[in-house]
Enzyme design. Structure first.
Site, PDB file in Angstrom:
ATOM      1  N   THR A 178       0.856  -1.176   0.000  1.00 23.56           N
ATOM      2  CA  THR A 178       0.000   0.000   0.000  1.00 23.56           C
ATOM      3  C   THR A 178       0.895   1.231   0.000  1.00 23.56           C
ATOM      4  O   THR A 178       1.870   1.294   0.756  1.00 23.56           O
ATOM      5  CB  THR A 178      -0.947   0.025   1.215  1.00 23.56           C
ATOM      6  OG1 THR A 178      -1.843  -1.088   1.114  1.00 23.56           O
ATOM      7  CG2 THR A 178      -1.762   1.309   1.271  1.00 23.56           C
ATOM      8  N   PHE A 180       1.477   5.048   0.849  1.00 32.53           N
ATOM      9  CA  PHE A 180       1.018   6.058   1.779  1.00 32.53           C
ATOM     10  C   PHE A 180       1.623   7.402   1.418  1.00 32.53           C
ATOM     11  O   PHE A 180       2.768   7.464   0.955  1.00 32.53           O
ATOM     12  CB  PHE A 180       1.446   5.706   3.219  1.00 32.53           C
ATOM     13  CG  PHE A 180       0.675   4.582   3.816  1.00 32.53           C
ATOM     14  CD1 PHE A 180      -0.410   4.821   4.644  1.00 32.53           C
ATOM     15  CD2 PHE A 180       1.015   3.267   3.568  1.00 32.53           C
ATOM     16  CE1 PHE A 180      -1.126   3.789   5.208  1.00 32.53           C
ATOM     17  CE2 PHE A 180       0.307   2.218   4.121  1.00 32.53           C
ATOM     18  CZ  PHE A 180      -0.772   2.475   4.942  1.00 32.53           C
TER      19      PHE A 180
END
Length: 187
Positions: A178, A180
């Site tokens: 992921t 960020f």
């Protein structure tokens, strides 16, 4: 310059993947400030409850995280984006000690985490119940103490909440991540 460790807002509860992003951006240390929603993260910054923040904006499996991107669009005035970092995301299925995989009837987690584990969960056949975040789902499973309920979260969340891992690396792609974004208040 901070006189003490900066307070960094993130969506979720302690043990969330966002804490890995905080450690990546603030390698000298930071005080994580958990917030219930993405909007709450930016409000924490605006109110002075946090000095910075991290938000997930993209995942390898599910693509853009539109709910976080929408909040950034709505509330970006006075904020500075300070770069991105990719955090490895390895999901595990966990429950209370003594639970066994064959007993699990309900699986809970953040909808994005559940989507990242679609293949495993489809084959598994348990009822799916969305939760506000992965670590919060783990905390809820621990609090309920029911060996028929499991959460999808990180190994760090399992350790934090005293849960046993029933199956590791259940995400659809082994190199899942992921992305960020770091957010700072303009000074």
């Amino acid at each position: 310059m901070y006189t003490s460790l900066p307070r960094i807002a993130f969506q979720g509860e302690p043990g969330a993947y966002s804490e890995d992003a905080i450690r990546a951006f603030w390698s000298n240390g930071a005080i994580p400030v958990p917030c219930e929603t993405f909007r709450g993260v930016l409000h924490a910054m605006r109110s002075g409850a946090a000095d910075g923040a991290v938000l997930p904006v993209e995942n390898l499996i599910i693509g853009p995280i539109t709910s976080a991107l929408d909040v950034l669009d709505d509330l970006s005035d006075g904020l500075t984006l300070g770069g991105t970092t990719d955090v490895p995301v390895v999901h595990s299925l966990m429950s209370v000690p003594g639970a066994v995989l064959e007993q699990i009837k309900v699986v809970t987690s953040h909808p994005a985490a559940l989507a990242q584990c679609h293949r495993f969960l489809s084959a598994f056949g348990a009822r799916i119940e969305p939760h506000l975040d992965t670590a919060g789902a783990a905390r809820s499973v621990q609090a309920l103490g029911d060996p028929t309920i499991a959460a999808v979260a990180s190994e760090a969340a399992a350790k934090r909440y005293g849960l046993s891992i029933l199956s590791s690396a259940i995400q659809d792609l082994p190199d899942n991540w992921t992305r960020f974004v770091r957010i700072d208040v303009e000074r």
